[in-house]
Design an enzyme around this catalytic site. Structure first.
Site, PDB file in Angstrom:
ATOM      1  N   ASP A 329       0.863  -1.172   0.000  1.00 53.19           N
ATOM      2  CA  ASP A 329       0.000   0.000   0.000  1.00 53.19           C
ATOM      3  C   ASP A 329       0.908   1.233   0.000  1.00 53.19           C
ATOM      4  O   ASP A 329       2.058   1.160   0.446  1.00 53.19           O
ATOM      5  CB  ASP A 329      -0.887  -0.024   1.247  1.00 53.19           C
ATOM      6  CG  ASP A 329      -1.965   1.038   1.203  1.00 53.19           C
ATOM      7  OD1 ASP A 329      -2.509   1.278   0.107  1.00 53.19           O
ATOM      8  OD2 ASP A 329      -2.259   1.630   2.251  1.00 53.19           O
ATOM      9  N   ASP A 644      -2.274  -1.287   5.977  1.00 57.54           N
ATOM     10  CA  ASP A 644      -2.647  -0.879   7.321  1.00 57.54           C
ATOM     11  C   ASP A 644      -4.139  -0.657   7.502  1.00 57.54           C
ATOM     12  O   ASP A 644      -4.632  -0.599   8.622  1.00 57.54           O
ATOM     13  CB  ASP A 644      -1.888   0.391   7.729  1.00 57.54           C
ATOM     14  CG  ASP A 644      -2.079   1.533   6.726  1.00 57.54           C
ATOM     15  OD1 ASP A 644      -2.879   1.368   5.784  1.00 57.54           O
ATOM     16  OD2 ASP A 644      -1.432   2.578   6.880  1.00 57.54           O
ATOM     17  N   ASP A 648      -7.307  -3.221   3.316  1.00 59.15           N
ATOM     18  CA  ASP A 648      -6.231  -4.159   3.003  1.00 59.15           C
ATOM     19  C   ASP A 648      -6.492  -5.569   3.535  1.00 59.15           C
ATOM     20  O   ASP A 648      -5.810  -6.521   3.136  1.00 59.15           O
ATOM     21  CB  ASP A 648      -4.904  -3.669   3.594  1.00 59.15           C
ATOM     22  CG  ASP A 648      -4.444  -2.360   2.985  1.00 59.15           C
ATOM     23  OD1 ASP A 648      -4.617  -2.208   1.765  1.00 59.15           O
ATOM     24  OD2 ASP A 648      -3.932  -1.507   3.712  1.00 59.15           O
TER      25      ASP A 648
END
Length: 906
Positions: A329, A644, A648
């Site tokens: 990410d 996080d 996700d």
């Protein structure tokens, strides 16, 4: 309720479809009926398995079944101590497995905690507060700053409404909402300005809307459903050990059958041949293998804590070392998750701003040369405007890193970036507000895209009216410009220059705000935007971004050298993602970028064909992330996914190893992931990868060592039977070798340090077995040499002392010591697959020194202590016999060292 695209429908249509009333809301009776129909507004999951079910799962592994068989065989031989030890290993493995499974099932529980505890609604025409779990479709919900959004809501009213959707979309900046917008096509979740989603947070303004989805029908419910529906697969190590165990088990049965039949054909007694076959089975089964694997992985977990990585599942340690792709990410992982002003424009000058994080330290430079911002009247006023025309604040967090006090922003991240920029010039908000207190304001709203504050100049000199907003709008409302601290007319050339700089900043993915001001002797009575926000004096521009982590660039370079491909997967906009990716060296061009809208249009097969060429995915949803990971896995990649946010979680679970951020990570991400980075630092992944590679390499080493030892023992017995010789090793000697002399050196191999080039070689082929072709050849060579050495020494003993009685016992003692010492010496040589033991340091592994030393003592006492000589059927030896033993025992060691020259492991 049917899944509608509510963001494409006008308010009245939604009211009619759902059946509600904007002013009065639902009646209490209707709300109760709908609660019965749709159920509680909470996330549900399937019933977790019982402890008994989890326990039974642990005994399905083929290696565990082999261990149980070994225990039964040992029991039949009357070796109850060995039987107890093996059963204890099985029980410990089962307990560890059950505890890890229970921890893994906590992901959904963490997700459920994100549901709002209460919600403000209109029912029966009254404004009331109810438990969030009692919300139903059709409820009219009131939203204010600080509230959690309690369900998926189609907005009907919005006043300066901003919602932090980072946990769901990955965007670091709160999303501006506008209830009036109606979309005429399908658009990504992060772009739906007229909708608020369950689990997100109101950061600014207020709003009202209709509940259109509750519980498992919400977007966060879809994530929960994906978490529940996905069944975790075995890790590469589990798959390889399982395959190895099955192959070994079949081979043991075949060899035992051959030996048994061969013996019967030679006229041996059936009972004697059965015991011999059983002894052979005990020799072939590496009883300590699962236990040593578990211990080595557990010790690896402890070492990883030292590099800021907490591993929750044992096998994840090995998986990380085998990783071929890291899907990361962007926000908070590759970037700092802190909006920072990095570029300013005023007085026809571009000024760069540096400094890490929310700290009041940093430099202002022009073309690399430092400048004093307070000596430049334009720059000073620009920074002052950013601080005073602002509702955020910076305060000390109470934490310290490397002796430096840490700060945090309270309020909107974009405004926070302006506060930090001012602080770096010594312009602190509290001091400026005392010197130039705010007397009036025109708040920001999404229609004007501007904000104005009136600040006292002090000493009765009048007032500043500072205005900030979108550059194109601000420039259109400005008629003058500040030039070297003096006001002059704004020319068309000035406008072109400013818009060019604005365009350049935007193309570099910077979020740009413009600043202007006016001066008043008295605050005007008419504070309408139309009266105040015109004929402005333009000051300059500020460009900000969530900057890349400096250490992430180096980490990406190391990953590439190690043959690991980093990929960015983000919910943010394409230009922002590309800018960060280029800065980090993660991609070279925009042709390697794909957006969520493109992912929607291509099939799974098309993505599989393209996935090797894409470095950056932008504007993606949780479903897109799953699709990307599936495509990579279809290409036989071992995929690690870092993240996080709640968005996700499904991808973290579907990846071969999920890596969550420990500081900024949500509880959902942490509970779902196999590994947590305690410092949120992408660079820590590199250290974790190195540890994983060390562990995987060490597992290969002791598997290689154990199998070559055990196969050598099988060959020794098998060949002796074929040669019509007395069996050189009795069952108790075989058990002693397997349970003690093999175990300690094998465990020491699991503690071996990294080989010199471990991070300069590509990851192993994920589909390759744990033993490569060359390793298998090495096992065959070493087993044969071990057999030759042991039988050579044994034949010397037989020819010297005879084939029966004490002479046979003498020959067996020679064979017993030759085999054990030969194996202990080979353990030193097996410390490296590619390098000579003399290059890495013969005694550099203290665990090997202790392990082999202890094993040697345990073998020697069976010869030196009379009671043990009776149990192990050994006799004391003379100096000549010891010289023969040492000579033959050195042979496998020498051949192993020489073979490294010709058999370079892949």
């Amino acid at each position: 309720m049917k899944k509608e695209k509510w963001y494409t429908l006008p308010t009245q249509k939604i009211v009619e479809t759902i059946g509600t009333h904007l002013n009065n809301g639902l009646s209490s009776e209707e709300a109760q009926e709908r609660l019965k129909k749709y159920g509680l507004n909470e996330l549900k999951g399937k019933e977790p398995p019982t402890i008994w079910q989890l326990l039974m799962e642990q005994f399905k592994d083929f290696l565990v079944l082999i261990l149980i068989a070994a225990a039964l065989i040992s029991g039949l031989l009357g070796e109850w101590v060995d039987t107890g030890a093996i059963i204890l290993i099985v029980i410990i493995n089962a307990i560890l497995g059950v505890s890890q499974e229970i921890k893994a099932n906590k992901a959904l529980e963490a997700l459920q905690k994100m549901a709002a505890p209460t919600a403000k609604v209109i029912r029966d025409g009254q404004h009331i507060e109810i438990p969030g779990r009692e919300l139903v479709p059709g409820d009219i919900v009131l939203l204010e700053a600080g509230d959690y959004v309690p369900a998926d809501i189609r907005l009907t009213e919005s006043v300066n409404l901003k919602i932090d959707e980072a946990a769901l979309t990955g965007e670091s900046v709160p999303a501006e909402k506008n209830a009036e917008i109606i979309f005429d096509r399908e658009i990504p979740l992060g772009d739906r300005e007229n909708t608020a989603y369950m689990g997100t947070v109101i950061t600014y303004g207020r709003g009202q809307g209709i509940v259109v989805a509750t519980g498992m029908n919400t977007e966060i419910g879809l994530i929960a459903e994906m978490l529940e529906s996905y069944e975790e697969g075995d890790t590469p190590l589990q798959q390889k050990l399982s395959a190895l165990g099955k192959t070994l088990g079949i081979a043991v049965l075949v060899i035992c059958a051959i030996v048994f039949v061969t013996g019967l054909l030679r006229g041996e007694k059936p009972l004697n041949m059965f015991l011999t076959a059983v002894s052979l089975a005990v020799a072939a089964i590496p009883e300590g293998l699962p236990a040593i694997v578990t211990i080595v992985l557990a010790l690896g977990m402890q070492r990883m804590v030292a590099v800021n990585a907490i591993v929750k599942k044992l096998h994840a340690v090995e998986t990380l070392g085998s990783t071929t792709v890291i899907c990361s990410d962007k926000t908070g992982t590759l970037t700092q998750n802190k909006m920072m002003v990095v570029r300013l424009y005023t007085d026809n000058k571009i000024i760069d701003v540096d400094g890490k994080g929310y700290n009041p330290q940093g430099n202002f430079t022009i073309n690399g040369g430092k400048i004093d911002p307070n000596s430049d009247p334009n720059l000073s006023l620009l920074l002052k405007a950013g601080v005073l025309c602002n509702d955020s604040r910076m305060e000390k967090s109470g934490e310290s890193i490397d002796g430096k006090e840490q700060w945090r922003i309270i309020g909107d991240p974009t405004e926070g970036a302006l506060i930090v920029a001012g602080a770096k010039a010594g312009l602190f908000r509290e001091e400026l507000n005392q010197k130039n207190p705010r007397k009036q304001e025109i708040p920001f709203d999404s229609d004007r895209k501007m904000m104005t504050t009136f600040n006292d100049k002090g000493s009765g000199k009048g007032y500043y009216a500072f205005t900030k907003g979108a550059p194109d709008i601000m420039l259109a409302l400005s008629t003058k410009i500040l030039d070297h601290g003096r006001v002059r007319e704004l020319t068309s050339e000035d406008r072109e220059a400013i818009m060019k700089v604005n365009s350049d900043m935007s193309n570099q993915a910077l979020r740009v705000l413009a600043f202007a001001y006016k001066e008043y002797e008295e605050i005007p009575a008419d504070l309408s935007p139309e009266n105040v926000e015109k004929d402005l004096i333009f000051i300059g521009l500020m460009g900000m971004i969530d900057p890349a982590r400096p250490e992430a660039k180096e980490a990406i370079e190391i990953c590439k050298r190690a043959g690991i491909r980093p990929i960015m997967i983000t919910g943010d906009y394409k230009n922002t993602a590309v800018a960060i990716a280029k800065e980090l060296g993660l991609t070279q061009g925009e042709n390697k970028v794909m957006e969520g809208a493109q992912l929607d249009k291509i099939s799974d097969d098309e993505l599989i064909n393209k996935v090797e060429d894409i470095d950056v995915y932008a504007r993606v949803s949780p479903i897109h992330k799953m699709k990307i990971i599936e495509a990579l896995k279809a290409k036989n990649h071992i995929v690690a996914m870092t993240g996080d946010g709640v968005n996700d979680a499904p991808a973290l679970k579907r990846a071969d190893i999920g890596v969550a951020m420990g500081i900024t990570g949500t509880d959902v991400a942490k509970e779902t992931a196999e590994m947590i980075l305690t410092d949120d630092n992408f660079a820590s992944i590199v250290s974790a990868v190195k540890e994983g590679r060390i562990i995987y390499s060490n597992i290969r080493k002791f598997v290689f060592f154990l199998l070559s030892c055990n196969i050598g023992e099988v060959l020794i017995i098998f060949v002796s039977i074929l040669l019509n010789l007395p069996i050189p090793l009795v069952p108790i000697q075989l058990l002693w070798i397997n349970l003690l002399t093999d175990a300690f050196p094998a465990l020491a191999l699991g503690m071996e340090k990294a080989e010199p080039d471990i991070m300069n070689v590509p990851p192993r082929d994920p589909s390759a077995p744990i033993l490569s072709r060359k390793m298998s050849i090495g096992i065959v060579i070493q087993s044969i040499v071990l057999t030759i050495a042991t039988l050579g020494a044994y034949l010397y003993g037989l020819n010297t002392y005879g084939f029966t009685g004490e002479g046979l016992k003498e020959a067996r003692t020679i064979a017993f010591l030759t085999l054990t010492i030969g194996e202990l010496l080979r353990a030193f040589s097996n410390r490296s697959e590619r390098f000579s033991v003399f290059k890495i340091g013969f005694f550099s592994n203290k665990f090997m020194n202790l392990g082999t030393g202890l094993s040697f003592i345990l073998i020697i006492i069976t010869v030196l202590i009379p009671p043990l000589r009776t149990i192990f059927e050994t006799v004391p030896l003379n100096l000549e016999e010891i010289e023969i033993i040492i000579g033959f025992a050195l042979l496998p060691f020498i051949v192993t060292e020489v073979s490294k020259i010709f058999l370079k492991n892949d």
